[in-house]
Design a protein around this motif. Structure first.
Motif, PDB file in Angstrom:
ATOM      1  N   GLU A  46      51.865  32.506  47.366  1.00 49.24           N
ATOM      2  CA  GLU A  46      51.538  33.839  47.838  1.00 49.24           C
ATOM      3  C   GLU A  46      50.215  33.847  48.597  1.00 49.24           C
ATOM      4  O   GLU A  46      49.312  33.053  48.314  1.00 49.24           O
ATOM      5  N   SER A  60      44.729  40.033  49.753  1.00 44.86           N
ATOM      6  CA  SER A  60      45.845  40.633  49.046  1.00 44.86           C
ATOM      7  C   SER A  60      45.303  41.691  48.088  1.00 44.86           C
ATOM      8  O   SER A  60      44.134  41.645  47.690  1.00 44.86           O
ATOM      9  N   ASP A  61      46.146  42.637  47.736  1.00 40.95           N
ATOM     10  CA  ASP A  61      45.710  43.713  46.841  1.00 40.95           C
ATOM     11  C   ASP A  61      45.257  43.169  45.493  1.00 40.95           C
ATOM     12  O   ASP A  61      44.363  43.738  44.853  1.00 40.95           O
ATOM     13  N   SER A  62      45.839  42.068  45.060  1.00 42.81           N
ATOM     14  CA  SER A  62      45.532  41.542  43.733  1.00 42.81           C
ATOM     15  C   SER A  62      44.140  40.935  43.628  1.00 42.81           C
ATOM     16  O   SER A  62      43.623  40.772  42.518  1.00 42.81           O
ATOM     17  N   VAL A  63      43.523  40.606  44.767  1.00 44.87           N
ATOM     18  CA  VAL A  63      42.194  39.978  44.719  1.00 44.87           C
ATOM     19  C   VAL A  63      41.125  40.834  45.402  1.00 44.87           C
ATOM     20  O   VAL A  63      39.931  40.515  45.307  1.00 44.87           O
ATOM     21  N   LYS A  86      40.707  36.379  36.351  1.00 46.84           N
ATOM     22  CA  LYS A  86      41.673  36.821  35.343  1.00 46.84           C
ATOM     23  C   LYS A  86      42.671  35.705  35.085  1.00 46.84           C
ATOM     24  O   LYS A  86      42.901  34.855  35.945  1.00 46.84           O
ATOM     25  N   TYR A  88      45.765  35.782  35.310  1.00 46.69           N
ATOM     26  CA  TYR A  88      46.823  35.756  36.326  1.00 46.69           C
ATOM     27  C   TYR A  88      46.366  35.153  37.647  1.00 46.69           C
ATOM     28  O   TYR A  88      47.165  34.993  38.572  1.00 46.69           O
ATOM     29  N   ASP A  89      45.083  34.807  37.760  1.00 46.92           N
ATOM     30  CA  ASP A  89      44.599  34.063  38.920  1.00 46.92           C
ATOM     31  C   ASP A  89      44.875  32.569  38.787  1.00 46.92           C
ATOM     32  O   ASP A  89      44.649  31.817  39.738  1.00 46.92           O
TER      33      ASP A  89
END
Length: 115
Positions: A46, A60-63, A86, A88-89
């Motif tokens: 991703e 990306s929105d997640s980072v 996190k 999930y990283d």
């Protein structure tokens, strides 16, 4: 030939920081956008971040808000500063460039975030 070599991955705890580096060679680095991607075990690769030749950055929105991308054209290196990590990283992080119609990837560097 184009070469991308990532470094800086490690095992860290939740909330800690890391800085990844990607040393590039074989193409005119300063004129090309550089990207970071990641791939967690069992998941698709991703997009994480991109920095253009004029240093316009995308995330990306997640980072967004936790990671910062930078580049030093004098040493042909792109960086990814990762803060407040996190679990999930956790993933293998790859450097990427598109050059003359082809995508090039580094070998990746492992980032593991323990809870």
């Amino acid at each position: 030939q184009v070469q991308l070599v990532e470094s800086g991955g490690a095992l860290v705890q939740t909330g800690e920081s890391l800085r990844l580096s990607c040393a590039a060679s074989g193409f005119p680095f300063g004129g090309y956008a550089m990207s970071w991607y990641r791939q967690a075990a069992g998941r698709e690769r991703e997009f994480v971040s991109r920095i253009g030749p004029q240093r316009f950055a995308e995330y990306s929105d997640s980072v967004k808000g936790r990671f910062a991308v930078g580049r030093d054209n004098a040493v042909n290196t792109v960086y990814l500063q990762m803060n407040n990590l996190k679990p999930y990283d956790t993933a293998v992080y790859y450097c990427n460039v598109g050059y003359r119609g082809r995508a090039y990837w580094g070998q990746g560097t492992q980032v593991t975030v323990s809870s």
